[in-house]
Design an enzyme around this catalytic site. Structure first.
Site, PDB file in Angstrom:
ATOM      1  CG  LEU A  21      -2.059  -1.034   1.203  1.00 18.49           C
ATOM      2  CD1 LEU A  21      -2.684  -1.191   2.583  1.00 18.49           C
ATOM      3  CD2 LEU A  21      -3.120  -0.622   0.188  1.00 18.49           C
ATOM      4  CG  ASP A  40       9.662   0.274   4.017  1.00 12.76           C
ATOM      5  OD1 ASP A  40       8.520   0.146   3.557  1.00 12.76           O
ATOM      6  OD2 ASP A  40      10.254  -0.628   4.649  1.00 12.76           O
ATOM      7  CG  ASN A  96      -0.180  22.596   3.144  1.00 13.53           C
ATOM      8  OD1 ASN A  96       0.424  21.874   2.368  1.00 13.53           O
ATOM      9  ND2 ASN A  96      -1.224  23.315   2.781  1.00 13.53           N
ATOM     10  CB  SER A 155      -6.697  -4.566  10.294  1.00 11.31           C
ATOM     11  OG  SER A 155      -7.077  -5.858   9.862  1.00 11.31           O
ATOM     12  CE1 TYR A 168      -1.762  -6.220  11.633  1.00 13.70           C
ATOM     13  CE2 TYR A 168      -3.991  -7.020  11.275  1.00 13.70           C
ATOM     14  CZ  TYR A 168      -2.918  -6.263  10.855  1.00 13.70           C
ATOM     15  OH  TYR A 168      -2.990  -5.566   9.676  1.00 13.70           O
ATOM     16  CE  LYS A 172      -2.670  -2.586  11.481  1.00  7.98           C
ATOM     17  NZ  LYS A 172      -2.016  -1.354  11.004  1.00  7.98           N
ATOM     18  CB  ALA A 200      -4.652  -3.834  -0.658  1.00  7.35           C
ATOM     19  N   GLY A 201      -4.296  -6.791  -1.920  1.00 13.19           N
ATOM     20  CA  GLY A 201      -3.310  -7.831  -2.118  1.00 13.19           C
ATOM     21  C   GLY A 201      -1.924  -7.260  -1.885  1.00 13.19           C
TER      22      GLY A 201
HETATM   23  N1  LIG Z   1      -2.993  -5.354   2.772  1.00 14.64           N
HETATM   24  C1  LIG Z   1      -4.107  -5.444   3.461  1.00 14.64           C
HETATM   25  O1  LIG Z   1      -5.114  -6.045   3.017  1.00 14.64           O
HETATM   26  C2  LIG Z   1      -4.232  -4.794   4.798  1.00 14.64           C
HETATM   27  C3  LIG Z   1      -5.388  -5.022   5.570  1.00 14.64           C
HETATM   28  C4  LIG Z   1      -5.548  -4.372   6.784  1.00 14.64           C
HETATM   29  C5  LIG Z   1      -4.547  -3.507   7.223  1.00 14.64           C
HETATM   30  N2  LIG Z   1      -3.415  -3.332   6.493  1.00 14.64           N
HETATM   31  C6  LIG Z   1      -2.408  -2.401   7.007  1.00 14.64           C
HETATM   32  O2  LIG Z   1      -1.874  -1.598   5.963  1.00 14.64           O
HETATM   33  C7  LIG Z   1      -0.511  -1.294   6.227  1.00 14.64           C
HETATM   34  C8  LIG Z   1       0.360  -1.686   5.030  1.00 14.64           C
HETATM   35  O3  LIG Z   1       0.249  -3.060   4.747  1.00 14.64           O
HETATM   36  P1  LIG Z   1       0.804  -3.749   3.383  1.00 14.64           P
HETATM   37  O4  LIG Z   1      -0.196  -4.795   3.055  1.00 14.64           O
HETATM   38  O5  LIG Z   1       1.107  -2.721   2.367  1.00 14.64           O
HETATM   39  O6  LIG Z   1       2.152  -4.463   3.930  1.00 14.64           O
HETATM   40  P2  LIG Z   1       3.655  -4.664   3.318  1.00 14.64           P
HETATM   41  O7  LIG Z   1       4.267  -5.785   4.088  1.00 14.64           O
HETATM   42  O8  LIG Z   1       3.597  -4.762   1.830  1.00 14.64           O
HETATM   43  O9  LIG Z   1       4.384  -3.314   3.699  1.00 14.64           O
HETATM   44  C9  LIG Z   1       4.869  -3.077   4.988  1.00 14.64           C
HETATM   45  C10 LIG Z   1       6.119  -2.186   4.903  1.00 14.64           C
HETATM   46  O10 LIG Z   1       6.446  -1.664   6.208  1.00 14.64           O
HETATM   47  C11 LIG Z   1       7.848  -1.664   6.393  1.00 14.64           C
HETATM   48  N3  LIG Z   1       8.174  -1.664   7.827  1.00 14.64           N
HETATM   49  C12 LIG Z   1       8.076  -2.708   8.716  1.00 14.64           C
HETATM   50  N4  LIG Z   1       8.446  -2.320   9.959  1.00 14.64           N
HETATM   51  C13 LIG Z   1       8.744  -0.986   9.887  1.00 14.64           C
HETATM   52  C14 LIG Z   1       9.210  -0.011  10.840  1.00 14.64           C
HETATM   53  N5  LIG Z   1       9.395  -0.326  12.126  1.00 14.64           N
HETATM   54  N6  LIG Z   1       9.436   1.260  10.408  1.00 14.64           N
HETATM   55  C15 LIG Z   1       9.228   1.603   9.094  1.00 14.64           C
HETATM   56  N7  LIG Z   1       8.807   0.724   8.151  1.00 14.64           N
HETATM   57  C16 LIG Z   1       8.583  -0.569   8.537  1.00 14.64           C
HETATM   58  C17 LIG Z   1       8.289  -2.916   5.672  1.00 14.64           C
HETATM   59  O11 LIG Z   1       9.670  -2.814   5.322  1.00 14.64           O
HETATM   60  C18 LIG Z   1       7.352  -2.936   4.436  1.00 14.64           C
HETATM   61  O12 LIG Z   1       7.915  -2.219   3.342  1.00 14.64           O
HETATM   62  C19 LIG Z   1      -0.203  -2.016   7.526  1.00 14.64           C
HETATM   63  O13 LIG Z   1      -0.370  -1.113   8.608  1.00 14.64           O
HETATM   64  C20 LIG Z   1      -1.242  -3.113   7.607  1.00 14.64           C
HETATM   65  O14 LIG Z   1      -1.472  -3.550   8.923  1.00 14.64           O
HETATM   66  C21 LIG Z   1      -3.240  -3.953   5.284  1.00 14.64           C
END
Ligand SMILES: NC(=O)c1ccc[n+]([C@@H]2O[C@H](COP(=O)([O-])OP(=O)(O)OC[C@H]3O[C@@H](n4cnc5c(N)ncnc54)[C@H](O)[C@@H]3O)[C@@H](O)[C@H]2O)c1
Ligand SMILES: NC(=O)c1ccc[n+]([C@@H]2O[C@H](COP(=O)([O-])OP(=O)(O)OC[C@H]3O[C@@H](n4cnc5c(N)ncnc54)[C@H](O)[C@@H]3O)[C@@H](O)[C@H]2O)c1
Lengths: 318, 318
Positions: A21, A40, A96, A155, A168, A172, A200-201
């Site tokens: 995302l 990141d 801003n 989430s 989790y 969340k 999201a995938g």
């Molecule tokens: N994908 C989904 O369907 C989904 C659903 C519910 C919530 N979320 C939330 O959306 C967010 C993004 O999820 P995603 O699916 O893109 O995951 P992802 O694993 O693709 O991306 C996570 C990124 O966070 C980075 N990261 C991990 N620890 C970190 C830290 N301490 N400091 C800085 N960066 C760090 C990782 O290097 C990685 O690039 C998360 O908060 C997740 O809980 C995603």
């Protein structure tokens, strides 16, 4: 009706993740004129490891398209350092800052016992505390400039619960609790805080969803909501949204009329609670309390009602 | 219809606080035949200090009335130790354990800036992590005996947000997230987990409420709900209740029908989100998704709808 198109974001946006995302947000903001700090720490899906490659790659992508971006590799746990680097990079040239605070998950896999998840503090450190720390570090700057947009990423696992994700879901939903109060505290400074529950995938969800679903649920079907919520024209504050596949829905609490189960000058008993249970749980004519004041008011109104009527059936109005 | 009256609780109940609400729970359970472990580390309202007096006093009260009680002075952060002491005291003579897990607040005062609250880790350590640790320690025992009742104590400050309570509201809503998942994981073992948001006059609330309100909102108007939710006849699981003054109401999420804001083979834009905002936020014919499966299903249904209709107006059904 003004446009959200190219050039609308003459702002600095800090995006706190660069795969999944986060990458999509960064690209979308940059395309619309925002200067982007891509943060990141390059963790693996378990939260371990460190690498600058993840952030660098997105920064290169943005620059190749003529956008402005810098990388940052701090953990969200180093909130102050991270926000300082945003200021160092763009602080002097912007009016801003739209801030995207959505720290990241460490482990989304189904786990058979919740004890395993419990033992890991990492989820709380990153999601909940990380969101705290980054937001706190940015808060005073947002206050000073009288503008800020914060998006917390919760989430469905927290909203509804999910097997194997006790830790989790706690972290969340904690972020939603934080957002609820920030929305109130930020209001008069034009700092708005909204919360999204995306589907999201990503590498996170590819372990729990069928491959074609992971492919279809594109992160670019989530990013436009984040962009709109960060826009200065958007007046939404304190909202909670589910978003995925191009669909967006909003959530709020609804509360039963409930039931007063005691009578004047008589002790209240568990038997009375049991006997009125259907009434207590009946969502007919449910109210939609929107604040702690509304909530408290309806409780307090019971006091005078019981005193005057001495009845068991006085319901509060919200 | 069976009685919840005296003798109905031939169980051990661990009550994790001994002033305010906790004292009331302990007395009410003991009166109905439960063997009570009164846990309290005797903290002051800021969470500092330690004293055995708080727990001892309640134990004495219970014994004076012929009830069974022992005191325990561990912090809820020492979950294992605490649950062990419950087992040591009554472990051999009971058939089931109703557990009241409601760890305690450190600071309910209005605070002018949320940064102050942020800097304190104590709230999270006690409320959120404390609830985790105590529950985890009790979980396997509950599983083995195929009975358990867990009550998490959240707060309207978390549900709706409250000025000056960013940290508290995060910790408290985190407990609801935890409860949401525990309700799912415990179901097949007859372990039910419900959450209450009480309003009661106590040393906590006396700093924020008028004195006569503190007097009127008696903790004994909350205890009967806790007793009923802990009773083996009660089949409620995963519920969230507001309770105070003798009134009880139940909460759940409601979600707008929402709006699909993308078209087949076209990129989704923030402009489309903005233009459909009223639709996205319109609670007419709102649905009440009750699980992550229902939630995900409605998102997934959008995929096929957009593919087949190519429309912007396809709404998911919940
Ligand atoms: N994908 C989904 O369907 C989904 C659903 C519910 C919530 N979320 C939330 O959306 C967010 C993004 O999820 P995603 O699916 O893109 O995951 P992802 O694993 O693709 O991306 C996570 C990124 O966070 C980075 N990261 C991990 N620890 C970190 C830290 N301490 N400091 C800085 N960066 C760090 C990782 O290097 C990685 O690039 C998360 O908060 C997740 O809980 C995603
Ligand atoms: N009173 C209300 O209106 C209200 C509203 C919302 C939520 N709550 C919640 O209800 C619960 C009880 O609140 P109260 O009003 O009875 O407060 P209280 O201050 O009267 O009681 C709190 C008790 O917890 C004990 N304690 C503190 N830290 C501890 C630790 N680490 N381990 C064990 N015991 C510890 C204290 O010694 C004290 O006896 C809290 O979780 C609070 O957040 C209360």
């Amino acid at each position: 009706c003004a446009s959200v198109s190219k050039g609308a974001f003459n702002t600095v946006v800090a995006v706190f993740l660069s795969t999944g995302l986060g990458r999509e947000y960064a690209l979308a903001f940059a395309e619309r004129g925002a200067s982007v700090v891509v943060n990141d720490l390059g963790a693996d899906t378990k939260g371990g490891g460190r690498s600058s490659a993840a952030a660098d790659k997105v920064v290169e992508e943005i620059r190749a398209k003529g956008g402005k971006a810098v990388a940052n590799y701090d953990s969200v746990e180093d909130g102050e350092k991270l926000i300082q680097s945003v200021l160092d990079a763009f602080g002097k040239i912007v009016s801003n800052v739209g801030l995207y605070a959505g720290s990241t998950p460490q482990c989304f896999k189904r786990i058979l016992s919740f004890f395993f998840v419990f033992t890991s503090d990492l989820i709380h450190r990153v999601h909940l505390r990380g969101s705290f720390l980054v937001t706190r570090a940015a808060w005073n700057h947002m206050k000073k400039q009288k503008f800020g947009r914060i998006i917390m990423t919760t989430s469905a696992a927290g909203i509804y619960g999910n097997f194997g994700q006790a830790n989790y879901s706690a972290a969340k939903l904690g972020m939603l609790g934080l957002a609820n109060t920030l929305a109130i505290e930020g209001l008069k400074y034009n700092i708005f805080c909204n919360t999204i529950a995306p589907v999201a995938g990503s590498r996170l969800t590819e372990t729990v969803m069928p491959p074609d679903l992971v492919m279809s649920l594109k992160p670019e079907y989530v990013a436009p909501l984040v962009l709109w919520l960060c826009h200065e024209q958007c007046q939404e504050n304190g909202g909670l949204f589910e978003v995925g596949a191009g669909w967006i829905g909003k959530l709020r609490w609804e509360r039963t009329q409930g039931q007063t189960v005691r009578q004047k000058n008589k002790p209240m008993t568990p038997e009375a609670v049991r006997d009125q249970w259907d009434k207590i749980c009946d969502f007919t004519d449910a109210t939609k309390p929107a604040s702690i004041q509304e909530s408290l008011q309806s409780v307090v109104s019971v006091l005078s009602r019981v005193e005057s009527e001495g009845e068991v059936n006085g319901n509060p109005t919200a």
